[in-house]
Design an enzyme around this catalytic site. Structure first.
Site, PDB file in Angstrom:
ATOM      1  CG  ASP A 160      -0.361   0.163   2.787  1.00 50.25           C
ATOM      2  OD1 ASP A 160       0.422  -0.207   2.517  1.00 50.25           O
ATOM      3  OD2 ASP A 160      -0.797   0.179   3.910  1.00 50.25           O
TER       4      ASP A 160
ATOM      5  CG  ASP B 232       7.527   3.981   2.093  1.00 52.84           C
ATOM      6  OD1 ASP B 232       7.053   2.845   2.210  1.00 52.84           O
ATOM      7  OD2 ASP B 232       6.279   5.070   2.952  1.00 52.84           O
TER       8      ASP B 232
ATOM      9  CD  GLU C  50       4.330   1.391   7.266  1.00 52.64           C
ATOM     10  OE1 GLU C  50       4.815   1.542   8.184  1.00 52.64           O
ATOM     11  OE2 GLU C  50       3.665   1.947   6.037  1.00 52.64           O
ATOM     12  CD  GLU C  51       2.928   4.312   4.299  1.00 52.32           C
ATOM     13  OE1 GLU C  51       3.070   4.576   4.961  1.00 52.32           O
ATOM     14  OE2 GLU C  51       3.940   4.089   3.218  1.00 52.32           O
TER      15      GLU C  51
ATOM     16  CG  HIS D 166       5.336   9.027   3.806  1.00 53.63           C
ATOM     17  ND1 HIS D 166       4.783   8.948   4.828  1.00 53.63           N
ATOM     18  CD2 HIS D 166       5.684   7.611   3.320  1.00 53.63           C
ATOM     19  CE1 HIS D 166       4.983   7.967   5.559  1.00 53.63           C
ATOM     20  NE2 HIS D 166       5.466   7.018   4.432  1.00 53.63           N
TER      21      HIS D 166
HETATM   22 ZN    ZN Z   1       6.934   1.929   3.789  1.00 58.33          ZN
END
Ligand code: ZN
Length: 470
Positions: A89, A120, A155-156, A429
């Site tokens: 994700d 990421d 995870e996010e 991010h």
């Molecule tokens: Zn990550």
């Protein structure tokens, strides 16, 4: 230096690259309900990739939110087992106007691929999968080591499903080491291993004074002010040099040993750049006798996140507030326990509160600091893999924040390798997230060699040999 893994990767570069781009095109934004189908599609993409790489028992595990993907290959009896973790994700891409090219239309510029999730964690997780695929080819359809994959899609957004799954499937996830690549290098060309994370305790402190808000002209001078009382209380937590003065909170802090401190002194770190490029204030604060890296990695903190109470809207209102609340937290380091720290803080608040004040301390959440035991053989092997590809061993660093999956994976009993192949300017991010393609290819090589070297290392096997019947 070329190797059979490298040769295979070279020959398959176009296909590997196309597959990665296809993966990056899926907007698997876990926090946005309208992308639920995309998240599911990304899970299936990962499952297919694992099957293609030769893994077995590939499962898309449904959860309350987003699926987990599990796969394994356990055909190397007596050899150690590696558990690879990653997440498919991604963070939302906004603000969109800051992207030079659309976040889900991967664009190649100057040897980088730009897309949300490039680093990421799609790109980094993909390195593990492709390392296995290459290795299997090189070893005639088998692997020299046992591997398991556990890939999540939350995870996010807090990782609830995986934290429920891991404790229930410890046996299924048994491994000699867990491998996580979800962070960045400390600096370009410096392989990095994270060996410690600070813990956290988050609390709310409430003070009550008068029975109701009072007129500051009629009562001011004689009536207690809840906001002011709370500020006085908070001001006692630290002295002017930033030393925490809450009795019992720092007594048991275990400082880093001399070797670790020495290794930090050798890191390419500039206090000046940190102040200018990252903090952006006129000066740094905190304990003057500690280096900046010690302050952010190895020292406890006390922060006030916000204070509410009284009147703070536009205009003026002359009120003496009856009630005030502060959100505070402490980052915790080895030797500290969040429950003990919480009790010490509550005692201190009661002792130091003005006698008119009624105080209440609420614990919102907490977690203990994590220290990775790097004596497990896998760490030495990882260093060898880095050395053979990048030409140097990993530098040990810590993270000032917490990374939820580390304690979770620790529950499987495996030591956790937390490393990263991303570069510090990859923009995790942020808009224009990227992955340097040379990092992609060297990452596959590093992990491929790690698996190979770990198999040869003679490290203990977590996978029982098949029982033969007499
Ligand atoms: Zn990550």
């Amino acid at each position: 230096m070329t190797s059979p893994i490298d040769d295979f990767v070279q020959q398959n570069q176009t296909r590997f690259f196309d597959e990665l781009l296809e993966f990056l095109r899926i907007p698997s934004i876990s926090t946005l309900p309208e992308h639920r189908q995309d998240v599911a599609r990304a899970a299936q993409f990962v499952a297919d990739g694992l099957t293609r790489a030769g893994l077995e028992n590939v499962e898309v595990v449904p959860t309350d939110k987003h699926p987990l993907v599990y796969a394994d290959w356990l055909g190397a009896p007596g050899k150690p087992t590696v558990l690879c973790y990653g997440h498919y994700d991604v963070q939302p891409p906004d603000p969109l106007e800051l992207w030079k090219t659309p976040p889900f239309e991967p664009n190649i510029r100057d040897g980088n691929v730009y897309a949300r999730g490039a680093c990421d964690d799609k790109g980094q997780m993909y390195m593990h999968i492709k390392a296995v695929e290459a290795l299997r080819h090189v070893h005639g359809g088998k692997l020299p080591v046992n591997v398991r994959f556990l890939i999540e899609g939350e995870e996010e957004v807090g990782g609830d499903s995986i934290s429920r799954y891991v404790p229930l499937h410890k046996q299924k996830l048994k491994a000699d080491v867990a491998l996580v690549s979800d962070t960045e290098l400390f600096a370009d060309g410096v392989p990095t291993l994270c060996i410690g994370l600070r813990g956290l305790i988050y609390l709310e402190i409430e003070a009550r004074g008068p029975a109701r808000d009072l007129h500051s002209g009629v009562y001011g001078g004689a009536a207690p002010n809840a906001v002011y009382g709370l500020i006085e209380l908070l001001a006692k937590a630290k002295d002017a040099d930033g030393h925490i003065r809450i009795p019992g909170v720092t007594d048991d802090v275990v400082p880093p040993d001399a070797a670790e401190l020495e290794s930090w002194r050798r890191l390419p770190f500039s206090e000046e750049e940190f102040l200018r490029d990252q903090v952006g204030s006129s000066a740094l604060t905190g304990e003057p006798e500690q280096s900046v890296l010690e302050r952010v990695w190895a020292r406890p903190t006390f922060e006030v996140h916000g204070i509410a109470g009284g009147f703070a809207s536009a205009g003026a209102k002359t009120v003496i507030p009856a009630q005030a609340t502060a959100k505070v937290s402490l980052r915790l380091v080895p030797g500290q326990d969040f429950e003990e720290v919480g009790r010490a803080l509550e005692r201190a608040v009661r002792t130091a509160a003005p006698e008119w004040a009624e105080v209440r301390v609420n614990l919102l959440h907490g977690g203990n600091p994590v220290q990775v035991d790097v004596t497990a053989p896998a760490f030495e092997v990882l260093d060898q893999a880095f050395e053979s590809v990048v030409g140097r061993k990993a530098v040990p660093v810590r993270a000032g924040g917490s990374i939820p999956i580390i304690p979770e994976l620790g529950l499987t009993g495996a030591p956790v390798i937390l490393t990263g192949i991303g570069l510090p300017d990859d923009g995790l991010h942020s808009p224009n997230e990227k992955l340097d393609l040379s990092q992609l290819w060297s990452g596959i090589e590093i992990f491929g060699r790690f698996f190979e070297m770990f198999a040869r290392s003679g490290a203990g096997s977590a996978t029982p040999r098949p029982v033969r019947s007499a």
